[in-house]
Design a protein around this motif. Structure first.
Motif, PDB file in Angstrom:
ATOM      1  N   LEU A  86     -13.593  25.970  10.066  1.00 17.32           N
ATOM      2  CA  LEU A  86     -15.056  25.966  10.076  1.00 17.32           C
ATOM      3  C   LEU A  86     -15.578  26.736  11.285  1.00 17.32           C
ATOM      4  O   LEU A  86     -16.511  27.547  11.166  1.00 17.32           O
ATOM      5  N   ALA A  87     -14.989  26.494  12.450  1.00 17.99           N
ATOM      6  CA  ALA A  87     -15.413  27.212  13.658  1.00 17.99           C
ATOM      7  C   ALA A  87     -15.141  28.704  13.532  1.00 17.99           C
ATOM      8  O   ALA A  87     -15.959  29.537  13.966  1.00 17.99           O
ATOM      9  N   GLN A 147     -27.615  25.252   5.993  1.00 19.84           N
ATOM     10  CA  GLN A 147     -28.567  25.548   4.915  1.00 19.84           C
ATOM     11  C   GLN A 147     -29.826  26.224   5.463  1.00 19.84           C
ATOM     12  O   GLN A 147     -30.366  27.161   4.848  1.00 19.84           O
ATOM     13  N   GLU A 148     -30.296  25.766   6.618  1.00 20.05           N
ATOM     14  CA  GLU A 148     -31.497  26.367   7.203  1.00 20.05           C
ATOM     15  C   GLU A 148     -31.257  27.827   7.561  1.00 20.05           C
ATOM     16  O   GLU A 148     -32.139  28.679   7.391  1.00 20.05           O
ATOM     17  N   LEU A 176     -20.898  29.570   0.673  1.00 17.74           N
ATOM     18  CA  LEU A 176     -19.793  29.191  -0.213  1.00 17.74           C
ATOM     19  C   LEU A 176     -18.490  29.023   0.565  1.00 17.74           C
ATOM     20  O   LEU A 176     -17.668  28.157   0.244  1.00 17.74           O
ATOM     21  N   ASN A 177     -18.284  29.842   1.587  1.00 16.11           N
ATOM     22  CA  ASN A 177     -17.071  29.731   2.396  1.00 16.11           C
ATOM     23  C   ASN A 177     -17.086  28.515   3.314  1.00 16.11           C
ATOM     24  O   ASN A 177     -16.055  27.879   3.540  1.00 16.11           O
ATOM     25  N   ILE A 178     -18.253  28.196   3.828  1.00  9.36           N
ATOM     26  CA  ILE A 178     -18.372  27.118   4.811  1.00  9.36           C
ATOM     27  C   ILE A 178     -18.419  25.743   4.152  1.00  9.36           C
ATOM     28  O   ILE A 178     -17.868  24.767   4.676  1.00  9.36           O
ATOM     29  N   LYS A 179     -19.052  25.642   2.995  1.00  8.53           N
ATOM     30  CA  LYS A 179     -19.301  24.332   2.376  1.00  8.53           C
ATOM     31  C   LYS A 179     -18.043  23.489   2.162  1.00  8.53           C
ATOM     32  O   LYS A 179     -18.053  22.282   2.438  1.00  8.53           O
ATOM     33  N   PRO A 180     -16.914  24.051   1.665  1.00  7.83           N
ATOM     34  CA  PRO A 180     -15.724  23.189   1.481  1.00  7.83           C
ATOM     35  C   PRO A 180     -15.254  22.530   2.764  1.00  7.83           C
ATOM     36  O   PRO A 180     -14.721  21.403   2.743  1.00  7.83           O
ATOM     37  N   HIS A 181     -15.473  23.177   3.893  1.00  4.02           N
ATOM     38  CA  HIS A 181     -14.988  22.631   5.166  1.00  4.02           C
ATOM     39  C   HIS A 181     -15.938  21.570   5.723  1.00  4.02           C
ATOM     40  O   HIS A 181     -15.490  20.628   6.372  1.00  4.02           O
TER      41      HIS A 181
END
Length: 308
Positions: free
Chosen positions: A99-100, A172-173, A186-191
């Protein structure tokens, strides 16, 4: 947690056992059993000159087999919980790093405020989860928290969830503001979702202990087995039988108490998971990946013991 190098020094590792609280309980219980059996042997054979009703040793073999099967199941169940907890925290380490890394690749280098926000909140999620699993979050351990945020956090019953939600809301903001793209989301959401998944899995382990009836039955079985041992060993071996009874009790109660210690792996017992150390590692890693320097807070002190 006791940290050691396996197969390096047999005698030193064995000598270290006495520092374990569980081992101290086992030894104390064994000594009490030994004292009781010595008293029984002295009264029966030395004072009253009685003859104990004798039970054939084959009976103990059959009962011991049943007890061994129960203890194997008990130990495996406890270790499964310990290992599942370690897997979940390993998963948390990997996802926080990823995520980082994704945030580092997506956020502008000049946007230090967003980078600091993300680094602090990822680290604080892990800190909050650690303390949440230990009975309550200590707000003083959270890093880079303003007075307003501390007051807000104090009103939350599930702080890890709230901090994870803050991370997702902030992402999201930034997507709505055009600072991040839909592909970034889309890449960040699973994490970010994994933060909730790990917290839920750890809560499942903590809040679902071994069934009470099974736990009590095993304790009763060990107690009953120990109480009938004098009828099989003392008539034949006398005071030597006391030592045999102590050794058998030491073996059975030791397995049971060690299983009790590791079945709830998030505490501060010497064999619990080093989640404080893991949290510190995540905190250092995310600050480094997001290139905002290292947090100034010192590493939390845990009850770790190194054996080398």
């Amino acid at each position: 947690m006791i940290i050691y190098e396996s197969n390096r020094n047999w005698l030193r590792d064995v000598n270290h056992l006495y520092r374990s609280y569980t081992m101290q309980k086992i030894v104390r219980s064994t000594l009490w059993v030994g004292a009781g059996m010595t008293l029984i042997n002295f009264l029966v054979h030395g004072v009253f000159k009685l003859t104990l009703w004798r039970i054939e040793t084959g009976t103990f073999s059959l009962l011991g087999i049943v007890l061994s099967i129960l203890l194997v199941f008990r130990t495996n169940s406890a270790y499964d919980r310990w290992w599942e907890g370690r897997r979940q925290w390993g998963n948390l380490v990997n996802n926080c790093r990823t995520l980082a890394m994704l945030l580092h690749a997506s956020l502008p280098e000049s946007d230090l405020e967003s980078r600091r926000f993300m680094a602090a909140h990822i680290a604080n999620f892990c800190i909050a989860l650690k303390e949440h699993l230990r009975g309550g979050v200590k707000l003083t351990e959270l890093i880079h928290v303003t007075a307003e945020e501390r007051d807000l956090y104090g009103t939350k019953t599930h702080l890890p969830n709230f901090i994870a939600a803050q991370i997702q809301v902030n992402v999201q903001e930034k997507v709505r503001a055009g600072e991040l793209t839909a592909a970034d989301l889309l890449n960040i959401k699973p994490h970010t979702q994994t933060l909730y998944d790990v917290a839920g899995a750890c809560e499942r382990i903590k809040k679902t202990p071994i069934p009470f009836s099974y736990n009590v039955y095993l304790k009763l079985y060990i107690s009953a087995y120990t109480l009938i041992l004098p009828f099989g060993l003392l008539p034949n071996f006398g005071y030597v039988g006391v030592g045999l009874i102590m050794f058998i009790f030491f073996a059975f109660i030791g397995i049971e108490l060690m299983a009790e210690e590791i079945e709830e792996p998030f505490g501060l017992d010497c064999n619990d998971l080093p989640i404080g150390d893991i949290t510190h590692t995540i905190k250092q890693n995310v600050y480094e990946l997001l290139e905002v320097g290292h947090p100034e807070e010192p590493k939390p002190k845990e009850l770790y013991q190194k054996v080398f």
